[in-house]
Design an enzyme around this catalytic site. Structure first.
Site, PDB file in Angstrom:
ATOM      1  N   ASP A 252       7.655  81.931  54.424  1.00 42.66           N
ATOM      2  CA  ASP A 252       7.144  82.293  55.749  1.00 42.66           C
ATOM      3  C   ASP A 252       5.630  82.000  55.821  1.00 42.66           C
ATOM      4  OD1 ASP A 252       7.382  83.295  58.314  1.00 42.66           O
ATOM      5  OD2 ASP A 252       7.268  85.404  57.721  1.00 42.66           O
ATOM      6  N   HIS A 253       5.109  81.857  57.033  1.00 41.33           N
ATOM      7  CA  HIS A 253       3.667  81.614  57.280  1.00 41.33           C
ATOM      8  C   HIS A 253       2.820  81.289  56.056  1.00 41.33           C
ATOM      9  CE1 HIS A 253       3.562  83.039  61.455  1.00 41.33           C
ATOM     10  NE2 HIS A 253       4.484  83.903  61.070  1.00 41.33           N
TER      11      HIS A 253
ATOM     12  N   HIS B 276       3.536  89.824  66.025  1.00 43.95           N
ATOM     13  CA  HIS B 276       3.918  90.419  64.743  1.00 43.95           C
ATOM     14  C   HIS B 276       3.601  91.914  64.724  1.00 43.95           C
ATOM     15  CE1 HIS B 276       3.224  86.100  63.653  1.00 43.95           C
ATOM     16  NE2 HIS B 276       4.429  86.290  63.156  1.00 43.95           N
ATOM     17  N   GLY B 277       4.458  92.692  64.093  1.00 40.17           N
ATOM     18  CA  GLY B 277       4.233  94.138  63.997  1.00 40.17           C
ATOM     19  C   GLY B 277       5.047  94.883  65.039  1.00 40.17           C
TER      20      GLY B 277
ATOM     21  N   GLY C 285       8.197  87.786  65.518  1.00 38.95           N
ATOM     22  CA  GLY C 285       7.880  89.095  66.088  1.00 38.95           C
ATOM     23  C   GLY C 285       9.088  89.804  66.651  1.00 38.95           C
TER      24      GLY C 285
ATOM     25  N   SER D 190      10.580  92.584  65.748  1.00 42.56           N
ATOM     26  CA  SER D 190      10.707  94.030  65.508  1.00 42.56           C
ATOM     27  C   SER D 190      10.346  94.811  66.760  1.00 42.56           C
ATOM     28  CB  SER D 190       9.800  94.460  64.352  1.00 42.56           C
ATOM     29  OG  SER D 190      10.211  93.862  63.148  1.00 42.56           O
TER      30      SER D 190
ATOM     31  N   VAL E  57      12.462  88.649  61.704  1.00 45.63           N
ATOM     32  CA  VAL E  57      12.330  90.108  61.722  1.00 45.63           C
ATOM     33  C   VAL E  57      11.689  90.532  60.399  1.00 45.63           C
ATOM     34  CG1 VAL E  57      13.566  92.304  61.858  1.00 45.63           C
ATOM     35  CG2 VAL E  57      14.404  90.330  63.161  1.00 45.63           C
TER      36      VAL E  57
ATOM     37  N   THR F 197       8.720  93.544  60.181  1.00 48.80           N
ATOM     38  CA  THR F 197       8.165  94.901  60.195  1.00 48.80           C
ATOM     39  C   THR F 197       9.236  95.991  60.215  1.00 48.80           C
ATOM     40  OG1 THR F 197       6.291  93.979  61.391  1.00 48.80           O
ATOM     41  CG2 THR F 197       6.472  96.375  61.370  1.00 48.80           C
TER      42      THR F 197
END
Ligand SMILES: [Zn+2]
Length: 288
Positions: free
Chosen positions: A83-84, A181-182, A210, A212, A232, A234
């Protein structure tokens, strides 16, 4: 052996009009919970180490742990996705370890430099048949304090997406369409028209980061309009793992961490099974 490339999973999903869930994990119990959910639902799955997790567990350890767990589920297609990551040398090492998919995140750079950095990764990854995901626009975090106008300016533009995919030939494209994100402070507003417009302009599988806290109905709408991979993280880190451990440690008097790990696996499985149902990938491993 059930490891596959992400392109393989996403092309099938595109044809079948569903999305494949891509899940981050904070520890081993979470990986097991994700794999158990995929097996229970007979769904393909993308398991993706985040750089912060890899810093703790090790880049190669993350790969070999997921790869070993995949042996238990020979009938489930699993992609191991970095990821990232913005570090070319690290991406290269991960490809060498065997990651079947990588994300080069050069979205913080100007458009031309994002293209250059992405091309460099595609050139290396394509030698090994590894899928490359890139990000265009700025997805950012829910903690970023920005106005609605500023946020719109960071969204992926259709003409940029066309040019970006033409020049880089990426296997998947993460787009900025209103998610972050978060956890969200209020319900995120997705730009569905933008998803549809980008989908109409390019064929490459589109990724929604993002995931979540996005309402289930919004997920379904985004998938119907052309999203093929949903990230998914967080929710599993906090609700699937931390909250479970916190509650268990507060009451545990037996001092047996294995019992707590079992609770984490079960809660993670429950959350992932629900996402799989919403994303429409349940049962796809038994269909032709
Ligand atoms: Zn992301």
């Amino acid at each position: 052996m059930s490891l596959v490339t992400m392109s393989y999973l996403l092309k099938k999903a595109q044809k079948g009009h569903y999305a494949v869930g891509a899940f981050n994990f904070p520890d081993l119990s979470s990986i097991q919970g994700i794999a158990q959910a995929a097996a229970a639902k007979k769904s393909p799955v993308i398991i993706m180490p985040a750089v912060l997790t890899m810093n703790e567990m090790g880049d190669e350890m993350c790969y070999s742990t997921i790869e070993t767990i995949s042996h238990e589920y020979p009938d489930i297609d699993i992609a191991i996705h970095l990821d990232h990551c913005s570090d070319f040398e690290r991406i290269k090492r991960c490809i060498d370890y065997g990651y079947t998919s990588v994300m080069i995140d050069a979205s913080a750079y100007p458009f031309e430099e994002n293209i250059e950095r992405t091309c460099r990764v595609v050139e290396y990854a394509s030698r090994y048949g590894v899928t490359v995901e890139a990000e265009l626009g700025h997805i950012g975090g829910t903690e970023d304090d920005i106005s609605v106008d500023e946020r719109d300016a960071l969204f992926t533009k259709v003409e940029d997406a066309v040019e970006f995919v033409k020049q880089t030939n990426v296997g998947a494209l993460a787009i900025a369409v209103g998610t972050a994100h978060g956890f969200y402070k209020s319900t995120p507003k997705l730009d569905f028209d933008r998803i549809a417009a980008i989908r109409a302009a390019i064929d490459v599988p589109l990724v929604l980061h993002g995931g979540s806290g996005v309402p289930d109905e919004d997920f379904k709408k985004a998938i119907a309009l052309g999203i093929t991979k949903i990230n998914v993280g967080t929710e599993l880190k906090v609700h699937g793992n931390f909250d479970v451990q916190k509650a268990a440690y507060a009451t545990a008097d037996h001092g047996d961490v294995r019992k707590i790990q079992a609770l984490v696996r079960a809660k993670t499985q429950e959350i992932v099974e629900h996402k799989i149902d919403v994303f429409g990938s349940a049962g796809k491993m038994v269909e032709a």
